[in-house]
Write an enzyme that holds these catalytic residues in place. Structure first.
Site, short mmCIF file in Angstrom:
data_model
loop_
_atom_site.label_atom_id
_atom_site.label_comp_id
_atom_site.label_asym_id
_atom_site.label_seq_id
_atom_site.Cartn_x
_atom_site.Cartn_y
_atom_site.Cartn_z
CD GLU A 5 2.51 -8.74 -5.29
OE1 GLU A 5 3.27 -9.49 -4.66
OE2 GLU A 5 2.31 -7.55 -4.96
CB CYS A 32 5.28 -4.19 0.11
SG CYS A 32 6.15 -2.66 -0.22
CE1 TYR A 33 1.57 1.18 5.55
CE2 TYR A 33 -0.11 -0.50 5.84
CZ TYR A 33 0.45 0.71 6.22
OH TYR A 33 -0.09 1.43 7.24
N GLY A 47 0.84 -1.19 0.00
CA GLY A 47 0.00 0.00 0.00
C GLY A 47 0.87 1.23 0.00
CB SER A 92 -23.16 -6.54 -24.70
OG SER A 92 -22.06 -7.40 -24.41
N GLY A 93 -23.20 -9.16 -26.80
CA GLY A 93 -22.34 -9.72 -27.83
C GLY A 93 -20.94 -9.97 -27.28
N GLY A 94 -20.65 -9.44 -26.10
CA GLY A 94 -19.34 -9.63 -25.48
C GLY A 94 -19.29 -10.94 -24.70
CB VAL A 95 -16.36 -12.71 -23.21
CG1 VAL A 95 -16.13 -14.04 -22.51
CG2 VAL A 95 -15.55 -12.61 -24.47
CG ASP A 96 -17.22 -9.99 -19.26
OD1 ASP A 96 -16.47 -10.97 -19.49
OD2 ASP A 96 -16.80 -8.85 -19.01
CB SER A 97 -23.51 -10.06 -21.46
OG SER A 97 -23.17 -9.99 -22.82
CG HIS A 123 5.64 -6.13 -4.66
ND1 HIS A 123 4.40 -5.91 -4.12
CD2 HIS A 123 6.37 -5.05 -4.34
CE1 HIS A 123 4.37 -4.74 -3.52
NE2 HIS A 123 5.57 -4.18 -3.64
CE LYS A 152 -13.04 -10.40 -20.88
NZ LYS A 152 -14.23 -9.56 -20.94
#
Ligand code: XMP
Length: 510
Positions: A169, A80-81, A53, A221-226, A167, A366
Site C-alpha cells: 500500500e 506484515c503482522y 500492526g 462552515s464554508g469548507g468542502v465537507d459540509s 507493504h 477526502k
C-alpha cells in the site's frame, strides 16, 4: 456491491490500505480486528485483508483472530503482522528477525504466483518489520524473498491465503498497486464497481430511507465537507434540509458570498446566512492568547447556531460532514487511535432538539468527497478549496484581532492565493495563506519612512497535515507576491516566507 473487509491491527498504514483498495474501484471498510465472527458474516465480505500492526505475534496478549475466519472460504491477504498472524495461527512459527528490515528493499519473486502476475521479477518494495516468519504453516509455499527475509511473500493458493511481509500500500513499493489489483481482480475475482456515480444513487437512497419525512439541520462552515454533505442531503430530501451558515466575520476575502452563491446557484438551495461578525469580534476584543481565541470561537459558534436553530423549532436530524479519516482516527472505525486535538469548531450544541445525528460522508476519503461534490454539481472552485481552519483568520492575525487587521490580512492573502493559482500551483501546494504578524518594522516608500506590518507567507506540501514540508515556491512567484502585497495593501511594508516544516512548526501560526 461486493466489498472487502480490512481488519485493522493498528498499523500506521491502515488507512492507506483501504485507500488503495478503493482506488482500484472496490469498496472496502476498515474494522477493528476484534470484530466477532457473527459481525464478519453479517458484513458479508468478498475478501479480507489483514493490516500490519505494532504487536509481536508470539508474545502474550498479541492480537489473535478466531481461527474460524480461515474456514470461511474467503480469499485473505495478510500484510506484515497480518502475514505473521496467519502463519502463527495456522501452525507455522515466527521469530525475531536477525536483521530488522526497514525502508526500501530489493525483492525477487519466483514468477509463479498470481499475486505477482505481470510484475517484473526484481524490484523495490517497502519493508518495516522486526519479526518474520520462521517456519511455514502446512499448505503454504514461499513466492518471494529478499536478502534479509526468506519469507517475503507466501501463499496457499488452494485456500486463497496470501501473505506479504512488505507493504504493497506504500507508494515506495514500485509495483504495489499491481499486487493489490492482482489480489482483488485475479485472485478474488472482483471487478471495479465502486465509483462516485454509483455511490450517489446508493447514498441518496440510504439518506431517504433513514430520514423519511423528517427534518434535517446542517451547519455550513464554508469548507468542502459540509458543503458536499449539504449537496448530498439536498438531493436526497430537498426542502426537508435546512442549512445554517454562520458567518463569524473571520472568513477570507469574498468567501461568505462565494459559498452562499455556490449553494444557491449550483444547487438552487436556500441557506440561512447569519452575519455574526459583531458578536464574534466583540467576544474576541483584546484577546491575544491562541487557545483562548479558539475556545471563544468554538463556543460562540455553537451559541449562534443554537439561537438560529431555535427559530426553526424541532428537527429530527443534525447533519455533520464527518469524513472517513475522522471516523477511523477517532478510534471508531478501526484499531488505531490518533487523538485530534483542535480540529473542527466546537462540539455539539446542547440546546438543539434533535433525535439523531446523520453523517452522510462518514465512509468517504477526502478525495472521494471532492469527487462526490463534482458529481453533485458543486463548482470546482468550491470543491477544490484548500483546508481552512474553523477559527478562520482569527488564528492568522497574531495578537489582538481588529477589523483593520483582518482587512489587511484579507487583501494580502487574496493576492497570494491569486498568484499561486496563476502559477498553476494551487493543486500541488496543499495549503497556502498569509499571516499578519504582530511585528512592525521600518521601511521606505518613495521618500518617506514607513513603520508598518510584516506579512508572513506560508505554503506547505503534505499528505495528511500531521507532518508537512514547506513548499519550495519559485523565487519569481515570491517576488511577484511580495511586490504586489507591499504595493497594493496599505500598512504592509515587509514580507517574509516561512521555511519551517511540521514538526517542529505547525501549519498554522496559532
Ligand atoms: P496545524 O496548525 O495543527 O494544522 O499544523 C494542520 C491542519 O489543520 C488545520 N487546522 C484546523 N482545522 N479547526 C480546523 O477545522 C482548527 O481549529 C484548526 N487548526 C488547524 C490547518 O489549517 C491545517 O490544515
Amino acid at each position: 456491491m461486493k466489498r472487502v473487509l480490512v481488519l485493522d491491527f493498528g498499523g500506521q498504514y491502515n488507512l492507506l490500505v483501504a485507500r488503495r483498495v478503493r482506488e482500484c474501484g472496490v469498496y472496502c471498510e476498515i474494522k477493528p480486528y476484534r470484530m466477532t465472527m457473527d459481525e464478519i458474516r453479517a458484513f458479508d465480505p468478498a475478501a479480507i485483508i489483514f493490516t500490519g500492526g505494532p504487536a509481536t505475534v508470539f508474545e502474550p496478549n498479541a492480537p489473535q483472530l478466531d481461527p474460524a475466519i480461515f474456514s470461511l472460504g474467503l480469499p485473505i491477504l495478510g500484510i506484515c503482522y497480518g502475514q505473521q498472524l496467519m502463519i502463527h495461527q495456522l501452525g507455522g512459527a515466527c521469530h525475531k528477525a536477525d536483521v530488522r528490515e526497514y525502508g526500501k528493499v530489493e525483492l525477487t519473486h519466483d514468477g509463479k504466483s498470481e499475486l505477482f502476475h505481470g510484475v517484473e521479477p526484481t524490484s523495490v518494495y517497502w519493508m518495516s518489520h522486526g519479526v518474520e516468519v520462521e517456519r511455514l504453516a502446512p499448505g503454504f509455499r514461499v513466492t518471494a524473498t529478499t536478502a534479509g527475509c526468506a519469507f517475503a511473500a507466501i501463499e496457499d493458493a488452494q485456500r486463497k491465503l496470501y501473505g506479504v511481509q512488505f507493504h504493497p500500500e506504500v507508494l515506495h513499493t514500485v509495483h504495489g498497486m499491481e499486487i493489490i489489483k492482482n489480489f482483488l481482480f485475479r485472485i478474488c475475482g472482483l471487478s471495479p464497481e465502486w465509483s462516485m456515480a454509483s455511490y450517489v444513487t446508493e447514498a441518496v437512497e440510504e439518506c431517504r430511507a433513514k430520514i423519511g419525512s423528517g427534518r434535517v439541520l446542517l451547519a455550513l462552515s464554508g469548507g468542502v465537507d459540509s458543503a458536499v454533505a449539504a449537496a448530498l442531503l439536498y438531493k436526497a430530501v430537498g426542502e426537508q434540509l435546512t442549512c445554517i451558515f454562520v458567518d463569524h466575520g473571520l472568513l477570507r476575502k469574498n468567501e461568505g458570498d462565494e459559498v452562499e452563491a455556490a449553494m444557491k446557484n449550483a444547487l438552487g438551495m436556500k441557506i440561512i446566512r447569519v452575519d455574526a461578525a459583531d458578536r464574534f469580534l466583540g467576544k474576541l476584543a483584546g484577546v491575544t492568547e491562541p487557545e483562548r481565541k479558539r475556545k471563544i470561537i468554538g463556543e460562540e459558534f455553537i451559541r449562534v447556531f443554537e439561537a438560529e436553530a431555535k427559530k426553526i423549532g424541532k428537527v429530527d436530524f443534525l447533519a455533520q460532514g464527518t469524513i472517513y479519516p475522522d471516523v477511523v482516527e477517532s478510534g471508531a472505525g478501526g484499531e488505531s487511535v490518533v487523538i485530534k486535538s483542535h480540529h473542527n469548531v466546537g462540539g455539539l450544541p446542547d440546546h438543539v432538539d434533535f433525535k439523531e445525528i446523520i453523517e452522510p460522508l462518514r465512509r468517504l476519503f477526502k478525495d472521494e468527497v471532492r469527487a462526490l461534490g463534482i458529481e453533485l454539481g458543486l463548482p470546482e472552485k468550491l470543491v477544490w478549496r484548500q483546508p481552512f481552519p474553523g477559527p478562520g483568520l482569527a488564528i492568522r492575525v497574531i495578537g489582538e484581532i481588529t477589523r483593520d487587521k483582518l482587512a489587511i490580512l484579507r487583501e494580502a492573502d487574496a493576492i497570494f492565493r491569486e498568484e499561486v493559482a496563476k502559477a498553476g500551483l494551487d493543486r500541488t501546494v496543499n495549503q497556502y495563506f498569509a499571516v499578519l504578524t504582530n511585528l512592525r518594522s521600518v521601511g521606505v516608500m518613495g521618500d518617506e519612512r514607513t513603520y508598518d506590518y510584516t506579512v508572513a507567507l506560508r505554503a506547505v506540501e503534505t499528505q495528511d497535515f500531521m507532518t508537512a514540508d514547506f513548499s519550495r515556491l519559485p523565487w519569481e512567484l515570491l517576488d511577484t507576491v511580495s511586490r504586489r502585497i507591499v504595493g497594493e495593501v496599505k500598512h504592509v511594508n515587509r514580507i517574509c516566507y516561512d521555511v519551517t516544516s511540521k514538526p517542529p512548526a505547525t501549519v498554522e501560526w496559532e
